[in-house]
Write an enzyme that holds these catalytic residues in place. Structure first.
Site, short mmCIF file in Angstrom:
data_model
loop_
_atom_site.label_atom_id
_atom_site.label_comp_id
_atom_site.label_asym_id
_atom_site.label_seq_id
_atom_site.Cartn_x
_atom_site.Cartn_y
_atom_site.Cartn_z
N LYS A 54 0.84 -1.20 0.00
CA LYS A 54 0.00 0.00 0.00
C LYS A 54 0.88 1.25 0.00
O LYS A 54 0.60 2.23 -0.71
CB LYS A 54 -0.94 -0.02 1.22
CG LYS A 54 -2.01 -1.08 1.09
CD LYS A 54 -2.79 -1.32 2.37
CE LYS A 54 -3.76 -2.50 2.18
NZ LYS A 54 -4.44 -2.92 3.40
N GLN A 98 -4.52 -1.57 9.64
CA GLN A 98 -4.36 -2.88 9.01
C GLN A 98 -4.96 -3.97 9.90
O GLN A 98 -4.64 -4.06 11.08
CB GLN A 98 -2.87 -3.16 8.74
CG GLN A 98 -2.60 -4.45 8.01
CD GLN A 98 -3.18 -4.46 6.58
OE1 GLN A 98 -3.16 -3.46 5.87
NE2 GLN A 98 -3.69 -5.60 6.16
N ASP A 121 -10.94 3.14 4.50
CA ASP A 121 -11.31 1.73 4.31
C ASP A 121 -12.83 1.56 4.29
O ASP A 121 -13.32 0.49 3.94
CB ASP A 121 -10.71 0.87 5.44
CG ASP A 121 -9.49 0.11 4.98
OD1 ASP A 121 -9.36 -0.10 3.75
OD2 ASP A 121 -8.67 -0.27 5.83
#
Ligand code: NDP
Length: 288
Positions: A54, A98, A121
């Site tokens: 990422k 994460q 997200d």
């Protein structure tokens, strides 16, 4: 029937990343560098690989990424305090936590502390609630979860009209199955969601003009479960000795489907691209 067309996720992702790089360049001319904070608790090797991918992708399109690396035993209050600092930081437009988090941490509680305005997200309950409330595509929240958003882009890349079609989603997780079903609904498909208690899965999937598999069972979807000509999106990532395989038996299904995504090289590259897109969108929203 001729073989299905393979949906090239890498190519679609690359085109989108080029467009994003142009948008970032335009923002930088206005003095704004979109910034993504990547919060990785502990040193889980798989998570480290994902976060590194990422961050690399950020650098390629000109985004700033800032690694935040609390130790594996970080107390929950301390992690939340770090996230709240990022919420207040004007250089940060997106916050990625994460997953999975270590067991001692309450994941929903931690995610609730990410500002909904920086929730790239799309997992904050406010954004998930808005996704559930949206009847039409233009009512969706600014941030929708990345993998489902990527899956829709891949369907669009085939030129298939979603409105009015029968769509079947196999899997009902909060990260993939449910949001992808909500997005298909917002695009006016007639949607069925299947899960581990679904009886005669094949009878349901065979109805699908658009079939999305997000299960985590290698090659669950076989040729006879697919309607001829269907668009098949394989979200599954299963690590076997032979390598990565999806939830769809690709070699078989390619004989029946109209379009199918490969694993790897299908949905995977889109997930990161949508994360970049959400960060750029956030920077634009905060700039205006
Ligand atoms: P979860 O384990 O959270 O959910 C799996 C879903 O599949 C559940 O709803 C489960 O049903 C259902 N299921 C399990 N077995 C069967 C079966 N035999 N028949 C029908 N349904 C079944 O997984 P995720 O949604 O998080 O991930 C799904 C897959 O997608 C995984 O392989 C994961 O690695 C991959 N993935 C890929 C991403 C990418 O970027 N490409 C991103 C995220 C995930 P029930 O609810 O009844 O238990």
């Amino acid at each position: 029937m001729p073989e299905a067309q393979i949906i090239d996720g890498k190519k679609v992702a690359e085109q989108l990343r080029q467009e994003l790089a142009e948008e970032v360049a335009a923002l930088m001319k206005q003095g704004i560098t979109p910034g993504l904070a990547t919060v990785l608790v502990g040193e889980d090797p798989a998570s480290q690989v994902y976060v590194r991918m990422k961050e690399k992708a950020c650098a390629k399109v000109g985004l700033m990424s800032r690694g935040v690396r609390p130790p594996v035993d970080v107390p929950q209050e301390e992690l939340i305090a770090r996230i709240e600092e990022l919420n207040r930081d004007p250089a940060i437009h997106g916050i990625l936590v994460q997953l999975p988090l270590p067991k001692h941490l309450d994941t929903p509680e931690v995610l609730q502390h990410v500002s909904p305005d920086k929730d790239v997200d799309g997992f904050h309950p406010v954004n998930l609630g808005k996704l559930l409330s949206a009847k039409y595509w233009d009512e969706l929240p600014t941030f929708i979860p990345c993998t489902p958003a990527g899956a829709i882009k891949l369907i669009d890349s085939t030129g298939t009209q979603i409105e009015g079609k029968r769509a079947v989603v196999v899997g009902r997780s909060l990260i993939v199955g449910k949001p992808v079903a909500m997005l298909l609904l917002a695009r006016q498909a007639t949607v069925t969601i299947c899960h581990s208690r679904t009886r005669d899965l094949g009878a349901v999937t065979r109805e699908a003009d658009i079939l999305v598999a997000a299960v985590g069972v290698p090659r669950l979807i076989e040729a006879e479960m697919v309607k001829p000509g269907a668009v098949v999106i394989d979200v599954g990532v299963n690590r076997l000795e032979e390598g990565l395989v999806g939830d769809v038996d690709f070699d078989q299904v390619i004989q029946v489907a109209g379009h199918v995504t490969p694993v790897p090289g299908g949905v995977g590259p889109m997930t990161i691209t949508m994360l970049l897109a959400n960060t750029v969108r956030s920077a634009k929203a905060q700039a205006s």
